[in-house]
Structure formats: structure tokens, C-alpha cells
Motif scaffolding. Structure first.
Motif, mmCIF file in Angstrom:
data_model
loop_
_atom_site.group_PDB
_atom_site.id
_atom_site.type_symbol
_atom_site.label_atom_id
_atom_site.label_comp_id
_atom_site.label_asym_id
_atom_site.label_seq_id
_atom_site.Cartn_x
_atom_site.Cartn_y
_atom_site.Cartn_z
ATOM 1 N N PHE A 26 0.840 -1.189 0.000
ATOM 2 C CA PHE A 26 0.000 0.000 0.000
ATOM 3 C C PHE A 26 0.879 1.245 0.000
ATOM 4 C CE2 PHE A 26 0.606 -1.352 4.371
ATOM 5 C CZ PHE A 26 0.940 -0.182 5.040
ATOM 6 N N ASP A 27 0.301 2.336 -0.481
ATOM 7 C CA ASP A 27 1.017 3.593 -0.615
ATOM 8 C C ASP A 27 0.628 4.568 0.496
ATOM 9 O OD1 ASP A 27 2.066 2.659 -3.079
ATOM 10 O OD2 ASP A 27 0.249 3.327 -4.115
ATOM 11 N N ILE A 28 1.574 5.416 0.832
ATOM 12 C CA ILE A 28 1.300 6.582 1.676
ATOM 13 C C ILE A 28 1.671 7.788 0.821
ATOM 14 C CG2 ILE A 28 1.679 7.674 3.925
ATOM 15 C CD1 ILE A 28 2.799 5.033 4.937
ATOM 16 N N PRO A 29 0.755 8.296 -0.018
ATOM 17 C CA PRO A 29 1.089 9.322 -1.014
ATOM 18 C C PRO A 29 1.687 10.591 -0.428
ATOM 19 C CG PRO A 29 -1.031 8.336 -1.534
ATOM 20 C CD PRO A 29 -0.648 7.829 -0.164
ATOM 21 N N ALA A 30 1.299 10.958 0.803
ATOM 22 C CA ALA A 30 1.789 12.200 1.376
ATOM 23 C C ALA A 30 3.286 12.177 1.615
ATOM 24 C CB ALA A 30 1.058 12.496 2.688
ATOM 25 N N VAL A 31 3.895 10.987 1.686
ATOM 26 C CA VAL A 31 5.330 10.927 2.002
ATOM 27 C C VAL A 31 6.215 11.295 0.815
ATOM 28 C CG1 VAL A 31 7.185 9.432 2.857
ATOM 29 C CG2 VAL A 31 4.923 9.363 3.949
ATOM 30 N N PRO A 32 6.120 10.675 -0.395
ATOM 31 C CA PRO A 32 5.353 9.487 -0.766
ATOM 32 C C PRO A 32 6.156 8.218 -0.462
ATOM 33 C CG PRO A 32 6.453 10.355 -2.704
ATOM 34 C CD PRO A 32 6.848 11.251 -1.549
ATOM 35 N N ALA A 33 5.456 7.162 -0.057
ATOM 36 C CA ALA A 33 6.137 5.916 0.277
ATOM 37 C C ALA A 33 5.254 4.733 -0.086
ATOM 38 C CB ALA A 33 6.483 5.873 1.764
ATOM 39 N N HIS A 34 5.911 3.616 -0.356
ATOM 40 C CA HIS A 34 5.205 2.354 -0.568
ATOM 41 C C HIS A 34 5.668 1.375 0.495
ATOM 42 C CE1 HIS A 34 3.055 -0.798 -2.728
ATOM 43 N NE2 HIS A 34 4.096 -1.576 -2.499
ATOM 44 N N VAL A 35 4.714 0.668 1.081
ATOM 45 C CA VAL A 35 4.981 -0.355 2.087
ATOM 46 C C VAL A 35 4.626 -1.698 1.480
ATOM 47 C CG1 VAL A 35 4.453 -1.180 4.410
ATOM 48 C CG2 VAL A 35 4.416 1.290 3.916
ATOM 49 N N GLY A 36 5.561 -2.640 1.502
ATOM 50 C CA GLY A 36 5.329 -3.960 0.918
ATOM 51 C C GLY A 36 5.403 -5.051 1.967
ATOM 52 N N LEU A 37 4.404 -5.935 1.972
ATOM 53 C CA LEU A 37 4.339 -7.092 2.879
ATOM 54 C C LEU A 37 4.133 -8.327 2.008
ATOM 55 C CD1 LEU A 37 1.816 -5.570 5.474
ATOM 56 C CD2 LEU A 37 4.326 -5.491 5.601
ATOM 57 N N TYR A 38 5.165 -9.150 1.890
ATOM 58 C CA TYR A 38 5.135 -10.265 0.949
ATOM 59 C C TYR A 38 5.539 -11.555 1.650
ATOM 60 C CZ TYR A 38 6.296 -13.138 -3.157
ATOM 61 O OH TYR A 38 6.363 -14.132 -4.098
ATOM 62 N N ALA A 39 4.834 -12.634 1.304
ATOM 63 C CA ALA A 39 5.199 -13.948 1.822
ATOM 64 C C ALA A 39 5.004 -14.989 0.733
ATOM 65 C CB ALA A 39 4.362 -14.305 3.050
ATOM 66 N N LEU A 40 6.002 -15.849 0.567
ATOM 67 C CA LEU A 40 5.982 -16.948 -0.406
ATOM 68 C C LEU A 40 6.184 -18.241 0.375
ATOM 69 C CD1 LEU A 40 7.845 -17.098 -3.813
ATOM 70 C CD2 LEU A 40 8.075 -18.965 -2.173
ATOM 71 N N PHE A 41 5.165 -19.085 0.373
ATOM 72 C CA PHE A 41 5.164 -20.309 1.164
ATOM 73 C C PHE A 41 5.488 -21.507 0.271
ATOM 74 C CE2 PHE A 41 2.340 -17.266 3.062
ATOM 75 C CZ PHE A 41 2.486 -17.408 4.435
ATOM 76 N N ARG A 42 6.405 -22.358 0.731
ATOM 77 C CA ARG A 42 6.677 -23.635 0.074
ATOM 78 C C ARG A 42 6.380 -24.749 1.079
ATOM 79 N NH1 ARG A 42 8.998 -22.867 -4.872
ATOM 80 N NH2 ARG A 42 10.327 -21.031 -5.205
ATOM 81 N N PRO A 43 5.099 -25.157 1.170
ATOM 82 C CA PRO A 43 4.711 -26.091 2.225
ATOM 83 C C PRO A 43 5.415 -27.436 2.155
ATOM 84 C CG PRO A 43 2.917 -25.733 0.655
ATOM 85 C CD PRO A 43 3.947 -24.705 0.370
ATOM 86 N N ASN A 44 5.761 -27.899 0.954
ATOM 87 C CA ASN A 44 6.410 -29.209 0.852
ATOM 88 C C ASN A 44 7.899 -29.160 1.181
ATOM 89 O OD1 ASN A 44 3.965 -30.306 0.174
ATOM 90 N ND2 ASN A 44 4.338 -30.310 -2.013
ATOM 91 N N LEU A 45 8.452 -27.955 1.295
ATOM 92 C CA LEU A 45 9.827 -27.783 1.761
ATOM 93 C C LEU A 45 9.869 -27.298 3.211
ATOM 94 C CD1 LEU A 45 11.549 -26.073 -1.323
ATOM 95 C CD2 LEU A 45 11.646 -28.481 -0.656
ATOM 96 N N GLY A 46 8.706 -26.891 3.731
ATOM 97 C CA GLY A 46 8.637 -26.425 5.110
ATOM 98 C C GLY A 46 9.222 -25.044 5.324
ATOM 99 N N THR A 47 9.271 -24.215 4.264
ATOM 100 C CA THR A 47 9.901 -22.904 4.389
ATOM 101 C C THR A 47 9.001 -21.789 3.870
ATOM 102 O OG1 THR A 47 10.975 -23.061 2.216
ATOM 103 C CG2 THR A 47 12.210 -23.885 4.124
ATOM 104 N N VAL A 48 9.310 -20.575 4.324
ATOM 105 C CA VAL A 48 8.629 -19.370 3.865
ATOM 106 C C VAL A 48 9.687 -18.337 3.494
ATOM 107 C CG1 VAL A 48 6.935 -17.570 4.397
ATOM 108 C CG2 VAL A 48 6.757 -19.826 5.492
ATOM 109 N N ASN A 49 9.515 -17.713 2.330
ATOM 110 C CA ASN A 49 10.334 -16.579 1.897
ATOM 111 C C ASN A 49 9.486 -15.320 2.109
ATOM 112 O OD1 ASN A 49 12.656 -15.888 -0.537
ATOM 113 N ND2 ASN A 49 10.986 -14.452 -0.270
ATOM 114 N N SER A 50 10.041 -14.330 2.787
ATOM 115 C CA SER A 50 9.263 -13.122 3.059
ATOM 116 C C SER A 50 10.112 -11.883 2.840
ATOM 117 C CB SER A 50 8.743 -13.134 4.501
ATOM 118 O OG SER A 50 7.988 -11.972 4.779
#
Length: 323
Positions: A26-50
């Protein structure tokens, strides 16, 4: 067709590289800034990339952004659910109503705290449903969304409210956002390309589009991108885009000016121009590099914000810099 059940993990079978992703940015236009929250799950490897990040500037390296936390080997959340989980990097996501309302929190205990709520303004847009997306069967060879990594995929525009505290400064958030959820077999090498782009003008009007482009066009050269999927959000309903193109000028590998021509399923045309306010390289997962900018968009008298992100596999760079 996307159902409430698609907010959750899908059966992964035995495929080692089965992957599920969620992105809330999401963006904060007044700054301006973008905030990113990302998660990639690999359940068969038991790991998460974030990857969790904040950027308000024009930078050339990820460590130059306002905040950067990238992890490749987080353990799967104890909950075993996408509806309510917490990762060891401090990212916590709770879905209050499947595919409609999420609470998003992050706290690294030091310099960044995020506490926001995402509320959908539309139904999930299924890029594989021809009743929703007029381009569902038109994917080209270079289209990343045509591969196994996007066997299931939806995008959805919503409103984000809450606050962010960055290095002691509190920023109120009342913004628009486009999230996505993908599932399928995602290998580390992905030879397709993708521009993932949003223009948010109001809670009544927003554009979302995905494009592919020629990965052999190098730094500082203009390039054309071709629509693969997208929609216009108009008064609470999403209508698929049937045609579209984009022309970008670059500074280095970053889009600097962007001109869009989009046509929806009712033959309405949209001409939008954007100028990048920020830029940064974001590595969402190993093996890929994304060049993200946050343009200020203009469409007639309307002004909006939203990001444009060009994804290339690291494989592409050997051809860019060794020819």
C-alpha cells in the motif's frame, strides 16, 4: 471462479516446488512511500520466503530503502493456515472474512511497526476465468502468468486504513491497495516477464494491469509492454480489460515515464500517464529481480497513485549485460 476457500492453502500434492504467495502493498502518497508485505510459502519444503520493505526515495540498491527485511528460510507458521499466521520475522496476517477483510501487522521490535486493515472493494478477479477476464485464453509465451506458478491467481483492489511507525515517525494510512494471491508450482528460474501495475484514483475507480515485455531491452532504453490481464474497478465492480499497451521510458532499468492505453470489455478506453516518484530494486524471491517505481498517475483531471513493478529473472541479466 474464486471462492472463499481460495483464501486458504490449496492441496499441494508431492510437488517439491509447490508455492502459495500473498502480497499486501500500500502507498502513503503524502510521504510518498510504498509499504510492501510479501510472503511466499513452500509447504512441501517447510519454508517461507518473506520480504518486508518501505521505500520513499529513488535508490539503486535494496539496502538504501527506508526499511528492508528479506528472509529466505523462515519456518512455516505453526497455525498451518493462511487465514491466521505469524512468521518469525514479525509479519502477522489474520483474515477476518475470506477474500474480503484482513488485519496486517508487522513489528521488528525496533524501527518499523505496521498495523493496518485491508477491506476489499470488489470480488477477487480470476485471471483464468473467461467469464471475468476476456483475456483468460490469450496468454503469450512470454507471459509469466501463463506458467505453472500462476495455476491459480487472483488480484483484488481494496482500501487500507491504520498506521505505520517508521523510525519513530507515525504515518496515518487511508489508502488504496491491490493485493494478490497465487498458487502453483513455482520454480526458481522463471523465464517469462511481467509488469504488475496499479493506478488508484478513488474507492470508486482504479485500474490494475499485468503486461509482458521484451527482456533483451536494456537500461535507459524505452520499451513497449503488452497487456496480458487486468481490470478496471468502477463503482464496486471489476470489468476485465480486453486490450492494452504501455510505453515506458527508463532511467537505468527503472520505468521513469509511463503511458498506458487500455480498453475494457465494454470498449471504453483509458489513457493514463505516470511519472515515477520513487524507485527501488526489490528481490521478492531468490532468482528474480523486480524494479519497482511508484508513479503519480494522471487520467484527465484525475490524479492517483500506485506502483509499477517490472519482474525479470536473473537469467535475463547475462543477456542484457554481456551482448
Amino acid at each position: 471462479m474464486i471462492t472463499p476457500e481460495d483464501a486458504e492453502f490449496h492441496p499441494s500434492g508431492t510437488a517439491r516446488m509447490w508455492t502459495e504467495t500473498n502480497y499486501f502493498g500500500f502507498d502513503i502518497p503524502a510521504v510518498p512511500a510504498h509499504v510492501g508485505l510479501y510472503a511466499l510459502f513452500r509447504p512441501n519444503l517447510g519454508t517461507v520466503n518473506s520480504a518486508v520493505f518501505v521505500n520513499s526515495r529513488k535508490v539503486e540498491a535494496s539496502w538504501e530503502v527506508d526499511f528492508w527485511d528479506s528472509r529466505a528460510y523462515l519456518p512455516l507458521p505453526e497455525s498451518g493456515s493462511l487465514l491466521d499466521y505469524r512468521l518469525d520475522n514479525g509479519l502477522a496476517v489474520r483474515c477476518l472474512e475470506p477474500n474480503k477483510v484482513w488485519e496486517l501487522r508487522y513489528d521488528n521490535g525496533e524501527s518499523l511497526q505496521v498495523d493496518v486493515r485491508f477491506e476489499a472493494l470488489m470480488e477477487p478477479f480470476d485471471i483464468h476465468d473467461p467469464d471475468m477476464d476476456p483475456r483468460a485464453k490469450a496468454a503469450g509465451r512470454g507471459d509469466l502468468s501463463a506458467g505453472g506458478a500462476y495455476a491459480g491467481h487472483f488480484d483484488m483492489t481494496g482500501a487500507v486504513t491504520g498506521h505505520v511507525v517508521l523510525n519513530g515517525a507515525r504515518h496515518e494510512v487511508d489508502a488504496l491497495s491491490t493485493m494478490d494471491h497465487s498458487w502453483g508450482v513455482r520454480e526458481e528460474r522463471q523465464l517469462g516477464t511481467m509488469t504488475w501495475l496499479q493506478c488508484h484514483f478513488s474507492r470508486e475507480l482504479a485500474l490494475h494491469a499485468m503486461f509482458d515485455f521484451d527482456p533483451t531491452i536494456g537500461p535507459d532504453r524505452p520499451f513497449e509492454a503488452h497487456l496480458t490481464h487486468g481490470y478496471v474497478l468502477d463503482g464496486g465492480k471489476a470489468l476485465g480489460l480486453k486490450e492494452g499497451s504501455a510505453r515506458m521510458t527508463r532511467k537505468g532499468m527503472y520505468s521513469d515515464t509511463l503511458e498506458l492505453h487500455l480498453v475494457d470489455a465494454h470498449d471504453r478506453e483509458y489513457r493514463v500517464r505516470g511519472v515515477a516518484q520513487t524507485r527501488a530494486p526489490i528481490q521478492y524471491w531468490p532468482g528474480s529481480m523486480a524494479f519497482m517505481v511508484m508513479p503519480r498517475w494522471e487520467m484527465g483531471d484525475l490524479v492517483g497513485y500506485g506502483t509499477s513493478t517490472d519482474f525479470l529473472d536473473l537469467y535475463h541479466f547475462t543477456r542484457l549485460y554481456n551482448n
